[in-house]
Design an enzyme around this catalytic site. Structure first.
Site, PDB file in Angstrom:
ATOM      1  N   LYS A 108      14.757 -29.821 -40.468  1.00  0.00           N
ATOM      2  CA  LYS A 108      15.195 -28.432 -40.606  1.00  0.00           C
ATOM      3  C   LYS A 108      14.017 -27.490 -40.839  1.00  0.00           C
ATOM      4  CE  LYS A 108      19.775 -29.647 -42.412  1.00  0.00           C
ATOM      5  NZ  LYS A 108      20.677 -29.643 -43.580  1.00  0.00           N
ATOM      6  N   LYS A 122      10.919 -46.675 -32.736  1.00  0.00           N
ATOM      7  CA  LYS A 122      11.492 -47.787 -33.512  1.00  0.00           C
ATOM      8  C   LYS A 122      11.212 -49.124 -32.825  1.00  0.00           C
ATOM      9  CE  LYS A 122      15.644 -46.052 -33.339  1.00  0.00           C
ATOM     10  NZ  LYS A 122      15.351 -44.772 -32.660  1.00  0.00           N
ATOM     11  N   SER A 182      26.308 -28.638 -44.594  1.00  0.00           N
ATOM     12  CA  SER A 182      25.069 -27.939 -44.971  1.00  0.00           C
ATOM     13  C   SER A 182      25.042 -26.475 -44.572  1.00  0.00           C
ATOM     14  CB  SER A 182      23.861 -28.661 -44.361  1.00  0.00           C
ATOM     15  OG  SER A 182      23.950 -28.661 -42.949  1.00  0.00           O
TER      16      SER A 182
END
Length: 777
Positions: free
Chosen positions: A724, A364, A681
């Site tokens: 994931k 970043k 989740s």
């Protein structure tokens, strides 16, 4: 004066910018050949000439049609020849006359003229005397105020008894424009002429009064400056006697005054700074106030009010810079190039505030640095991590001891440009306490409708931040206040895949560490398989910081061996990696054993990337108690309860006793209890593990799943799908089950991962159970 019906022939003399009035003596110079010849002809024929003003003073050879029709017949009193063929003549105006016709053009213009006697308007003698007296009084006031007026002309005016003569006399002495003089010479009514002269005198008196006021004001300023100079010289003498001449506050104040006048600030700000300069000039050089004022003025003057760097908006060059300095991050690069393209087409567009959000180590800060490099702007980094005081953003009042500007103004000052790139790092790590909320102070800074007049508490004068490009970074947007987040455009930087990490290590990290440790590509080499092993077995992160540290450790060991003379070069292969890097820190994720009931593989998102999260469920005879262990958060506990409610509602379809929850205790456990876990989740994973434990049907060991569950069995979408799926690929999983609403997110997954996995979508828990449970043989 001859009768009005008599027509006379005489030479004509065209005058430039000059009008001769009757009864007036006037001298002027004549240089044009035709004019000189006209004088000579007049001298030979009665000393009389028709003097008339020409309409255009710049016309060198005026013809009869280029002069006015009304002029003055004048008597030549004296002619004097001067050098350079110039003649000076003295004439006396006799009477007004009108040009009737031209009788001769060469060598002298001879004209026929008719006298214009005054035509008196009927007026009483008393009114006539009042008009003359009033005009003389005005003339007296004018003479007293006019700087170059001769007092004798006032005496002469008082001696005149004839009204027309008085009007001509006063008109001759006034400095009037040619058109105005000509209008007076053409006015044959003496009363109207004198009234006109009175109006002119009133106007001239008002003008002189204004001039006098201006002169008095200037004279007052001059006297004050002389007085100040005298006092300064006295003060210098006194300071010299006291031995303080080296610290002259007045000369120092003068230097500050010059610097302040050079700043491009508004009038109100300049006045505010000049007041501080005045205070400094009146302060003792060794007083504490003088030091505070000097620091304040130095801070204000050092700000880049006048300095700006031109933007370099070459898209091809910017793309080369981004490609050279960063691997991957295609969407981020595309968004940066779009920003530069818009800036190129609309240079005055403001309000572009970018927020780079992503896990640690994904680049970043370096992306912000590349944007500044590509645009040719200067850059300053402002770390907001741990900032809890509003004064860190807005600054302290200069009356406080140790006061200083806030971090925003300090960053602009360090950059040395009024349009830099300001990187506000770790904006999600700010706090707040009794000293204020720094996030609230940033609301003005990051608002293009307000920051054009940002007022720092220390400066107390507005500074324009609208040309500053603000780029903020954060690991997550959750802690950022909604009002502040609304002012920024969020750009997501997701985790790197293993292949991207390999390329980053080869192109950027390894060359950097080789140079830092005095090595070259010939003295140190590492095989690609060894780098892959380093990524999977020694690092567990979204970015590449840990990977860079591991490469640095290998370079240090290599440098030690070469410096000790043990070898001349090192080539590390995968089999030799443990020799240099030590034992593996992380075991590879392995699929769960086949045929085991009550265990399901879920996918979790963490700040360092994706993880495989195994859920174990056990059914024990009891009284219906549900036990949840594994350092779970409230949201995850709620997901487990929602899963149990769904199972109870579907007991018949799952071939379970209706009262199973009253005769058995269910224990749900998440391994690695030291790690906190939370989020919705894992809902379907918990439900699958519970159904598997209750029915005895094993869960497929080649499938992992993610999704939120409701008590009615609906499967809701989740986030972090890219991380994931990468975790599933690392663990050797072949199939991934995702919510149906997450199917569009597959477009954002890395192509390598997408091609290696099989995806199943489900919108209801019944579909999940059909895809994950196996039938006992």
């Amino acid at each position: 004066m001859p009768s009005a019906q008599v027509t006379e022939l005489m030479p004509m003399l065209a005058l430039r910018g000059l009008v001769v009035f009757p009864h007036m003596l006037i001298h002027f110079d004549v240089a044009r050949d035709k004019s000189v010849k006209a004088l000579e002809a007049a001298v030979l024929h009665g000393q009389t000439i028709f003097a008339v003003a020409q309409k255009d003073s710049l016309n060198p050879e005026p013809e009869p049609e280029d002069v006015y029709k009304v002029g003055t017949v004048a008597h030549i009193k004296q002619v004097l020849k001067l050098p350079n063929n110039t003649v000076r003549v003295l004439v006396e105006g006799a009477y007004r006359a009108v040009l009737e016709s031209v009788t001769e053009s060469e060598p002298v213009i001879t004209v026929s003229v008719t006298p214009c006697p005054d035509k008196h308007r009927r007026i009483s003698g008393q009114r006539k005397q009042a008009l003359m007296r009033h005009t003389v009084d005005l003339f007296e006031e004018y003479v007293e105020m006019a700087p170059r007026a001769i007092p004798e002309i006032l005496l002469n005016a008082r001696e005149i008894n004839e009204i027309g003569h008085l009007a001509d006399y006063i008109a001759q002495t006034l400095a009037l424009r040619l058109e105005e003089r000509q209008s007076l010479i053409e006015e044959i009514n003496p009363i109207s002429r004198l009234e006109h002269v009175g109006v002119i005198l009133l106007r001239e008196i008002e003008t002189l009064q204004i001039e006098l006021q201006i002169q008095m004001k200037l004279r007052g300023q001059l006297v004050k400056n002389q007085r100040d100079y005298y006092l300064r010289e006295q003060l210098k003498t006194i300071q010299g006697e006291l031995g303080e001449l080296g610290d002259d506050p007045l000369s120092e104040a003068e230097e500050y005054e010059i610097k302040v006048k050079k700043l491009h600030v508004d009038a109100q700000s300049r006045e505010r700074l000049m007041r501080e300069v005045t205070r400094l000039s009146k302060s003792s050089p060794h007083s504490p106030d003088a030091g505070v004022i000097r620091t304040y003025l130095d801070t204000c003057i050092e700000l880049p009010w006048n300095t700006a760097t031109p933007d370099r908006l070459d898209l091809a060059r910017a793309k080369r810079i981004l490609e050279r300095e960063h691997f991957g991050l295609e969407k981020v690069k595309e968004r940066v190039l779009e920003f530069l393209a818009v800036k190129r087409l609309a240079p005055k567009l403001r309000g572009q505030i970018l927020c780079l959000v992503g896990p640690p180590g994904v680049g970043k800060t370096s992306v912000a640095s590349s944007v500044a490099h590509a645009m040719g702007r200067k850059m300053a980094r402002i770390s907001l991590g741990g900032v809890r005081d509003e004064a860190d953003i807005r600054g302290h009042r200069k009356t406080y001891v140790g006061a200083m500007p806030g971090r925003i103004i300090t960053g602009v000052r360090q950059a040395g440009s009024r349009n830099p790139v300001l990187l506000l790092d770790e904006i999600d790590k700010m706090g707040h306490d009794f000293r204020g909320d720094p996030a609230a102070a940033l609301l003005e800074v990051l608002d293009s409708e307000q920051n054009h007049s940002f007022r720092d508490h220390y400066l107390e004068i507005p500074f324009d931040l609208s040309d500053v490009l603000f780029i903020t970074t954060a690991n997550t947007t959750e802690p950022v206040p909604r009002a502040l987040l609304d002012r920024m455009e969020v750009i997501e930087l997701t985790s790197y895949t293993d292949e991207e990490k390999l390329q980053i290590a080869k192109r950027h990290l390894l060359p950097k560490q080789l140079k830092k440790h005095g090595l070259t590509a010939k003295t140190f080499k590492i095989h690609d398989d060894a780098v892959r092993e380093l990524i999977t077995g020694y690092t567990r992160e979204s970015g590449v910081r840990r990977l860079e540290r591991e490469l640095a450790a290998l370079c240090r060991k290599t440098a030690h061996k070469i410096a000790a003379g043990e070898t001349e070069k090192v080539y590390i292969k995968r089999q030799e990696l443990e020799k240099y890097a030590g034992v593996h820190r992380y075991k590879p994720d392995r699929p769960m054993p086949a045929g085991e009931a009550g265990v399901a593989a879920g996918l979790a998102w963490t700040r360092v990337g994706g993880e495989i999260l195994y859920v174990e469920a056990g059914v024990i005879p009891g009284a219906g108690k549900v036990e949840l262990t594994g350092n779970l958060g409230e949201i995850m506990k709620e997901s487990a309860r929602a899963a149990l409610s769904y199972i109870r509602s579907r007991a018949d379809a799952l071939e379970l006793p209706k009262d199973f929850y009253t005769k058995s205790d269910i224990h749900i456990h998440f391994p690695e209890s030291a790690i906190p876990k939370d989020g919705p989740s894992a809902g379907i994973t918990v439900a699958v593990a519970m159904v598997s434990a209750l029915t005895g049907k094993p869960v497929r060991n080649d499938i992992a799943m993610t999704g939120e569950i409701t008590i009615r069995g609906r499967v809701l979408p989740v986030g972090g799908l890219k991380e994931k799926t990468m975790a599933a690929l690392r663990a050797g999983i072949k199939t991934v089950l995702i919510p149906a609403d997450n199917e569009p997110d597959l477009a954002n997954i890395d192509p390598t991962v997408k091609n290696a996995l099989t995806f199943i979508t489900a919108s209801h828990m019944d579909d999940v159970l059909k895809a994950t449970l196996t039938v006992n043989s």
